[in-house]
Design a protein around this motif. Sequence first.
Motif, PDB file in Angstrom:
ATOM      1  N   TYR A  49       4.868   1.058   1.238  1.00 14.78           N
ATOM      2  CA  TYR A  49       4.791  -0.124   2.082  1.00 14.78           C
ATOM      3  C   TYR A  49       4.106   0.321   3.369  1.00 14.78           C
ATOM      4  N   GLN A  50       3.029  -0.351   3.740  1.00 14.48           N
ATOM      5  CA  GLN A  50       2.402  -0.058   5.029  1.00 14.48           C
ATOM      6  C   GLN A  50       3.228  -0.728   6.111  1.00 14.48           C
ATOM      7  N   LEU A  51       3.463   0.005   7.214  1.00 15.51           N
ATOM      8  CA  LEU A  51       4.310  -0.492   8.296  1.00 15.51           C
ATOM      9  C   LEU A  51       3.463  -0.941   9.476  1.00 15.51           C
ATOM     10  N   ASP A  52       3.908  -2.008  10.146  1.00 11.85           N
ATOM     11  CA  ASP A  52       3.207  -2.468  11.348  1.00 11.85           C
ATOM     12  C   ASP A  52       3.759  -1.730  12.572  1.00 11.85           C
ATOM     13  N   ALA A  53       3.343  -2.154  13.755  1.00 12.57           N
ATOM     14  CA  ALA A  53       3.737  -1.486  14.998  1.00 12.57           C
ATOM     15  C   ALA A  53       5.239  -1.579  15.259  1.00 12.57           C
ATOM     16  N   ARG A  54       5.898  -2.586  14.689  1.00 13.21           N
ATOM     17  CA  ARG A  54       7.349  -2.725  14.867  1.00 13.21           C
ATOM     18  C   ARG A  54       8.135  -1.977  13.795  1.00 13.21           C
ATOM     19  N   GLY A  55       7.436  -1.398  12.805  1.00 13.74           N
ATOM     20  CA  GLY A  55       8.111  -0.690  11.726  1.00 13.74           C
ATOM     21  C   GLY A  55       8.458  -1.565  10.548  1.00 13.74           C
TER      22      GLY A  55
END
Length: 94
Positions: A49-55
């Motif tokens: 799963y690719q994570l965004d800046a918030r995780g």
Amino acid sequence: MNQRQIRSGDILYLTRSASPQFVRPIFVRVIRVLTDWHTYHGWCWVDVYQLDARGDAVDRRSLYVWCEGVRWRTAAPVLAARARRSAPRQEVSA
């Protein structure tokens, strides 16, 4: 030589050292290592799963990476920073 094995649940920071495709580094959470897919020695396929800046997970991907080039994280940096902010502050006596 990196002796650590990539496992489900690991949070990885992928840069160009893991593969030329990561011109922009990304954080991912490993779903599983695809051991039945044939690769060159030292490389592996991983479902992540690719994570965004918030995780938060924003995309599911299968990636081909050089195992020696991945960097492990215990948590995405933002999650660690969020935990520090929510911790109670300690008063310093003078």
